[in-house]
Design a protein around this motif. Structure first.
Motif, PDB file in Angstrom:
ATOM      1  N   SER A  57       0.815  -1.221   0.000  1.00 36.40           N
ATOM      2  CA  SER A  57       0.000   0.000   0.000  1.00 36.40           C
ATOM      3  C   SER A  57       0.846   1.267   0.000  1.00 36.40           C
ATOM      4  O   SER A  57       0.360   2.331  -0.370  1.00 36.40           O
ATOM      5  N   ARG A  61      -0.078   3.067  -5.615  1.00 34.62           N
ATOM      6  CA  ARG A  61      -1.269   3.898  -5.376  1.00 34.62           C
ATOM      7  C   ARG A  61      -2.503   2.996  -5.433  1.00 34.62           C
ATOM      8  O   ARG A  61      -2.837   2.452  -6.480  1.00 34.62           O
ATOM      9  N   LEU A  62      -3.162   2.841  -4.298  1.00 36.30           N
ATOM     10  CA  LEU A  62      -4.348   1.995  -4.231  1.00 36.30           C
ATOM     11  C   LEU A  62      -5.643   2.795  -4.341  1.00 36.30           C
ATOM     12  O   LEU A  62      -6.685   2.232  -4.654  1.00 36.30           O
ATOM     13  N   LEU A 104      -8.716  -1.625   1.795  1.00 34.19           N
ATOM     14  CA  LEU A 104      -7.492  -2.279   2.236  1.00 34.19           C
ATOM     15  C   LEU A 104      -7.745  -2.730   3.665  1.00 34.19           C
ATOM     16  O   LEU A 104      -8.168  -1.926   4.499  1.00 34.19           O
ATOM     17  N   ARG A 106      -5.794  -4.605   6.821  1.00 35.80           N
ATOM     18  CA  ARG A 106      -4.575  -5.155   7.405  1.00 35.80           C
ATOM     19  C   ARG A 106      -4.961  -6.023   8.589  1.00 35.80           C
ATOM     20  O   ARG A 106      -5.751  -5.604   9.431  1.00 35.80           O
ATOM     21  N   LEU A 118     -10.826   2.449  -0.308  1.00 34.41           N
ATOM     22  CA  LEU A 118      -9.956   2.862  -1.418  1.00 34.41           C
ATOM     23  C   LEU A 118     -10.619   3.872  -2.346  1.00 34.41           C
ATOM     24  O   LEU A 118     -10.008   4.323  -3.297  1.00 34.41           O
ATOM     25  N   GLU A 125      -7.829   5.081   8.345  1.00 35.30           N
ATOM     26  CA  GLU A 125      -8.006   3.701   8.783  1.00 35.30           C
ATOM     27  C   GLU A 125      -8.958   3.647   9.969  1.00 35.30           C
ATOM     28  O   GLU A 125      -8.908   4.490  10.853  1.00 35.30           O
TER      29      GLU A 125
END
Length: 144
Positions: A57, A61-62, A104, A106, A118, A125
């Protein structure tokens, strides 16, 4: 859901993902493809990319991608084989998440998970409900 396993993951973890259509770099013939190019290829045919590359990430570039990315804390097969629930839980939630909105996720060793949408440029987050924690392998110590 169509799930793609990154090159850094053992393909054999696909056996635990029977509810999903799973493919990999080897199956698609994309071995050695650079991350940016690989992301574009995966995005065309898959819903989720699963990787253990924590730098993905930051190196790519996401924002604006149409696929979700799940980042696992390890790529060691014995650990992933013995701990399928963190990934299965995450995939199940992604499948039902807001119209499969790309994000995304994690996953930490302790099962804590963080999500970043995204389709939001700021991409803050947010912590998700934890998944089961990964149990690390214990090596037996030979007795003398």
């Amino acid at each position: 859901m169509h799930v793609f396993l990154d090159e850094n993951l053992p393909e054999s973890i696909a056996r635990d993902l029977t509810e999903h259509a799973v493919s990999s770099v080897d199956r698609e013939g994309w071995k050695g493809t650079r991350n940016g190019t690989l992301l574009a290829l995966v995005e065309q045919r898959f819903d989720v990319l699963v990787t253990a590359d924590s730098g993905l990430s930051f190196q790519n570039r996401l924002f604006g991608r149409r696929l979700s990315v799940v980042v696992l804390p390890t790529n060691l097969f014995p650990i992933l084989r013995d701990n399928p629930l963190p990934l299965l839980t995450t995939l199940t939630e992604l499948e039902s998440a807001e119209r499969r909105r790309p994000c995304l996720v994690r996953v930490g060793w302790d099962g804590r998970r963080w999500r970043r949408w995204l389709d939001e440029e700021a991409g803050l987050e947010h912590e998700l409900a934890p998944a089961p924690a990964f149990k690390r392998l214990r090596r037996s110590i030979p007795t003398l």
